[in-house]
Design a protein around this motif. Structure first.
Motif, PDB file in Angstrom:
ATOM      1  N   GLY A 125       0.850  -1.052   0.111  1.00 55.96           N
ATOM      2  CA  GLY A 125      -0.014   0.039  -0.116  1.00 55.96           C
ATOM      3  C   GLY A 125       0.773   1.257   0.071  1.00 55.96           C
ATOM      4  N   PHE A 126       0.260   2.294   0.509  1.00 62.46           N
ATOM      5  CA  PHE A 126       1.020   3.570   0.332  1.00 62.46           C
ATOM      6  C   PHE A 126       1.853   3.876   1.861  1.00 62.46           C
ATOM      7  CE2 PHE A 126      -2.405   4.587  -2.980  1.00 62.46           C
ATOM      8  CZ  PHE A 126      -1.705   5.256  -3.753  1.00 62.46           C
ATOM      9  N   ALA A 127       2.840   4.463   1.536  1.00 67.57           N
ATOM     10  CA  ALA A 127       3.625   4.646   2.806  1.00 67.57           C
ATOM     11  C   ALA A 127       4.761   5.986   2.540  1.00 67.57           C
ATOM     12  CB  ALA A 127       4.413   3.343   3.389  1.00 67.57           C
ATOM     13  N   THR A 128       4.970   6.578   3.636  1.00 66.14           N
ATOM     14  CA  THR A 128       5.874   7.685   3.435  1.00 66.14           C
ATOM     15  C   THR A 128       6.981   7.116   4.231  1.00 66.14           C
ATOM     16  OG1 THR A 128       4.325   9.619   3.589  1.00 66.14           O
ATOM     17  CG2 THR A 128       6.553  10.052   4.025  1.00 66.14           C
ATOM     18  N   VAL A 129       8.379   7.180   3.571  1.00 61.73           N
ATOM     19  CA  VAL A 129       9.443   6.554   4.068  1.00 61.73           C
ATOM     20  C   VAL A 129      10.638   7.446   4.047  1.00 61.73           C
ATOM     21  CG1 VAL A 129      11.035   4.637   3.420  1.00 61.73           C
ATOM     22  CG2 VAL A 129       8.671   4.300   2.953  1.00 61.73           C
ATOM     23  N   PRO A 130      11.114   7.764   5.325  1.00 64.85           N
ATOM     24  CA  PRO A 130      12.091   8.590   5.402  1.00 64.85           C
ATOM     25  C   PRO A 130      13.552   7.980   5.114  1.00 64.85           C
ATOM     26  CG  PRO A 130      11.616   7.721   7.680  1.00 64.85           C
ATOM     27  CD  PRO A 130      10.518   7.008   6.664  1.00 64.85           C
ATOM     28  N   THR A 131      14.539   8.614   4.367  1.00 65.60           N
ATOM     29  CA  THR A 131      15.807   8.211   3.888  1.00 65.60           C
ATOM     30  C   THR A 131      16.585   9.294   4.075  1.00 65.60           C
ATOM     31  OG1 THR A 131      15.410   8.765   1.662  1.00 65.60           O
ATOM     32  CG2 THR A 131      14.540   6.747   1.948  1.00 65.60           C
ATOM     33  N   SER A 132      17.976   8.715   3.655  1.00 68.65           N
ATOM     34  CA  SER A 132      18.873   9.904   3.948  1.00 68.65           C
ATOM     35  C   SER A 132      18.845  10.889   2.703  1.00 68.65           C
ATOM     36  CB  SER A 132      20.466   9.072   3.801  1.00 68.65           C
ATOM     37  OG  SER A 132      20.504   8.484   2.647  1.00 68.65           O
ATOM     38  N   GLU A 133      18.127  10.609   1.723  1.00 71.71           N
ATOM     39  CA  GLU A 133      17.878  11.834   0.572  1.00 71.71           C
ATOM     40  C   GLU A 133      16.563  12.587   1.051  1.00 71.71           C
ATOM     41  OE1 GLU A 133      18.076   9.640  -2.785  1.00 71.71           O
ATOM     42  OE2 GLU A 133      20.104   9.287  -2.821  1.00 71.71           O
ATOM     43  N   GLY A 134      16.021  12.419   2.187  1.00 70.55           N
ATOM     44  CA  GLY A 134      14.588  12.972   2.421  1.00 70.55           C
ATOM     45  C   GLY A 134      13.407  11.892   2.321  1.00 70.55           C
ATOM     46  N   ASN A 135      12.366  12.379   2.592  1.00 70.59           N
ATOM     47  CA  ASN A 135      11.047  11.464   2.592  1.00 70.59           C
ATOM     48  C   ASN A 135      10.751  11.104   1.109  1.00 70.59           C
ATOM     49  OD1 ASN A 135      11.184  11.611   5.311  1.00 70.59           O
ATOM     50  ND2 ASN A 135       9.605  13.470   5.443  1.00 70.59           N
ATOM     51  N   TRP A 136      10.405  10.069   1.063  1.00 72.54           N
ATOM     52  CA  TRP A 136       9.771   9.395  -0.287  1.00 72.54           C
ATOM     53  C   TRP A 136       8.397   8.931  -0.125  1.00 72.54           C
ATOM     54  CZ3 TRP A 136      12.561   8.147  -4.956  1.00 72.54           C
ATOM     55  CH2 TRP A 136      13.861   8.832  -4.892  1.00 72.54           C
ATOM     56  N   ARG A 137       7.420   8.994  -1.001  1.00 71.08           N
ATOM     57  CA  ARG A 137       6.230   8.489  -1.045  1.00 71.08           C
ATOM     58  C   ARG A 137       6.278   7.121  -1.891  1.00 71.08           C
ATOM     59  NH1 ARG A 137       1.582   8.495   2.007  1.00 71.08           N
ATOM     60  NH2 ARG A 137      -0.018   8.476   0.481  1.00 71.08           N
ATOM     61  N   VAL A 138       5.741   6.155  -1.151  1.00 74.16           N
ATOM     62  CA  VAL A 138       6.077   4.526  -1.767  1.00 74.16           C
ATOM     63  C   VAL A 138       4.708   3.927  -1.894  1.00 74.16           C
ATOM     64  CG1 VAL A 138       7.150   2.555  -1.317  1.00 74.16           C
ATOM     65  CG2 VAL A 138       8.423   4.656  -0.743  1.00 74.16           C
ATOM     66  N   PHE A 139       4.408   3.209  -3.012  1.00 77.79           N
ATOM     67  CA  PHE A 139       3.370   2.571  -3.223  1.00 77.79           C
ATOM     68  C   PHE A 139       3.782   0.954  -3.527  1.00 77.79           C
ATOM     69  CE2 PHE A 139       0.088   0.335  -5.927  1.00 77.79           C
ATOM     70  CZ  PHE A 139      -1.058   0.442  -4.907  1.00 77.79           C
ATOM     71  N   SER A 140       3.431   0.038  -2.835  1.00 79.50           N
ATOM     72  CA  SER A 140       3.729  -1.323  -3.147  1.00 79.50           C
ATOM     73  C   SER A 140       2.607  -2.091  -3.429  1.00 79.50           C
ATOM     74  CB  SER A 140       4.627  -1.747  -1.921  1.00 79.50           C
ATOM     75  OG  SER A 140       5.669  -1.247  -1.427  1.00 79.50           O
ATOM     76  N   LEU A 141       2.807  -3.121  -4.425  1.00 75.62           N
ATOM     77  CA  LEU A 141       1.666  -3.962  -4.815  1.00 75.62           C
ATOM     78  C   LEU A 141       2.172  -5.392  -4.978  1.00 75.62           C
ATOM     79  CD1 LEU A 141      -1.019  -4.108  -6.211  1.00 75.62           C
ATOM     80  CD2 LEU A 141       0.123  -3.954  -8.600  1.00 75.62           C
ATOM     81  N   ALA A 142       1.340  -6.205  -4.376  1.00 72.92           N
ATOM     82  CA  ALA A 142       1.637  -7.583  -4.458  1.00 72.92           C
ATOM     83  C   ALA A 142       1.195  -8.492  -5.482  1.00 72.92           C
ATOM     84  CB  ALA A 142       1.630  -8.213  -2.860  1.00 72.92           C
TER      85      ALA A 142
END
Length: 435
Positions: free
Chosen positions: A98-115
């Motif tokens: 599903g949708f998630a906001t992931v913090p990384t060393s390059e800033g926050n990313w918006r991620v969508f994952s589909l199985a």
């Protein structure tokens, strides 16, 4: 100095700036929300589009502008990553469906994952891209307002100046008047908002005109009244200069002293009348009975010299009125002095102070000749003397009494006295509740 033009311009500027800031903020928030919803939809659609590709197939690089690329990761069902579109990006090795906001060393990313049964597809995008696009959309919304803002301020300056122009004309009209031009200012071309001010100014002009008329009449009457005693003083001085004997000189000196006393009396009465008509009165509680007692004490020598029975009948608990003690003393003093002047030798003057339900009554009665009913209204005029008034009066006593009474809200009634002479009744209202 307060400037309406400056205040209005500052207010319009402040309101315009605040409105622009609020609209820009709202536009940015709305554009950001719409961009987030659009990009979330794109992430999901991209993941769905990649889900039907066979495992291991070549996945094309999407996008081409740095900072706007989508980052794609694909894992097989055993968790082995089979594809990573941007190996240099730092994204987690495990997908959260599903949708998630992931913090990384390059800033926050918006991620969508589909199985899918044989693979897991993850599509990601940096949040700074969305913020940049939202800011650009907000700027496109606010920019026209910022360009128009100076024009709005210029229009406001012109409109305010045009609106205040009638006040400038009014100020110019008043400024060009000479001190004797006291005619009312016409209201025909006066703005509705300025009409209360002009009406108050017209009322002030009316009061000034009335005051000037009274002053001119007073000056003319005073000059006329003083001319006779001053002429008499001059003749008495000439008589003194030409006196041939000590007896004639003593007689001339006696007449000169009497003439001087008459002039001083007239001047004192004139000053008292001017103070009674012009100076503001104090609003203090005054015991009228005690004040009358003090006045009678000062007038007692004159009464004794003429063997006049001067008496006072005052309320034992006092009779309080609201006003100026000095002015009220002048009122009582003039009434008593007039009564003593007109009462015959060995006559009688009665002063009565009574506390009534609706006010306080002051009555001064004598057994003199009185005043004819036809003349009772005219005796309040300045310098007017009744036909049988005799010598020694200035014609200002009752004028002073009337001026003081009017300023204290009192009424005066002249009537025949039980003693056979004149009765003067002055009725004062009750003190106000706040006094």
């Amino acid at each position: 100095m307060i400037s309406l033009r400056r205040q209005l311009l500052v207010t319009v500027l402040a309101v315009s700036v605040v409105a622009t800031a609020l609209s820009g903020t709202l536009a940015f928030v709305r554009a950001r929300d719409e961009a987030n919803a659009l990009f979330d939809y794109q992430l999901r659609q991209l993941a769905l589009a990649l889900s039907d590709r066979p495992f291991g197939a070549e996945v094309p690089r999407l996008g081409g502008v740095a900072g706007f690329d989508f980052v794609i990761q694909v894992w097989d069902r055993f968790g082995v990553r089979r594809y990573y579109s941007h190996p240099h990006r730092v994204l987690p090795d495990r997908a959260q469906l599903g949708f998630a906001t992931v913090p990384t060393s390059e800033g926050n990313w918006r991620v969508f994952s589909l199985a899918r049964p044989d693979q897991v597809i993850q599509v990601a995008q940096p949040l700074r891209v969305r913020q940049r696009l939202a800011l650009a959309a907000a700027w496109r919304t606010v920019a026209p307002v910022l360009w128009v803002l100076p024009l709005l301020l210029l229009a406001a300056w012109w409109v305010i100046g045009r609106g205040l122009r009638p006040l400038d004309r009014l100020a110019s009209e008043v400024g060009q008047r000479n001190p004797e031009a006291l005619a009312p200012i016409p209201l025909s071309h006066t703005p509705e908002e300025a009409q209360p001010l002009v009406a108050a100014l017209n009322a002030l002009l009316d009061r000034l005109a009335a005051a000037l008329d009274r002053q001119r009449a007073f000056t003319a009457d005073a000059a006329h009244e003083l001319r006779t005693p001053l002429t008499a003083l001059k003749l008495q001085l000439q008589w003194l200069e030409h006196a041939d004997s000590d007896a004639e000189r003593r007689t001339a000196l006696t007449e000169l002293a009497a003439g001087h006393a008459r002039v001083m009396h007239v001047l004192e009465q004139l000053l008292t009348l001017a103070r009674s008509e012009g100076a503001p009165i104090a609003h203090q509680p005054v015991d009228l009975a005690r004040l009358a007692r003090d006045v009678l004490a000062t007038q007692a020598p004159l009464a004794e010299a003429r063997a006049i029975d001067l008496g006072l009948d005052a309320a034992p608990d006092g009779a309080t009125v609201t006003g100026d003690a000095t002015a009220l003393r002048s009122l009582v003093g003039n009434l008593v002095a007039n009564a003593l002047r007109h009462a015959p030798r060995q006559g009688r003057v009665d002063v009565r102070v009574t506390a009534e339900r609706d006010g306080v009554l002051l009555e001064v009665a004598d057994n003199g000749p009185g005043i004819a009913e036809a003349e009772r209204e005219r005796v309040f005029d300045r310098f007017y003397r009744a036909a049988d008034a005799g010598e020694g009066g200035s014609g200002l006593g009752l004028a002073i009494v009337q001026a003081v009474a009017q300023r204290h809200g009192a009424t005066i009634v002249l009537d025949g006295a039980d003693l056979g002479g004149l009765s003067v009744r002055v009725r004062f209202p009750l003190p106000a509740s706040g006094d």
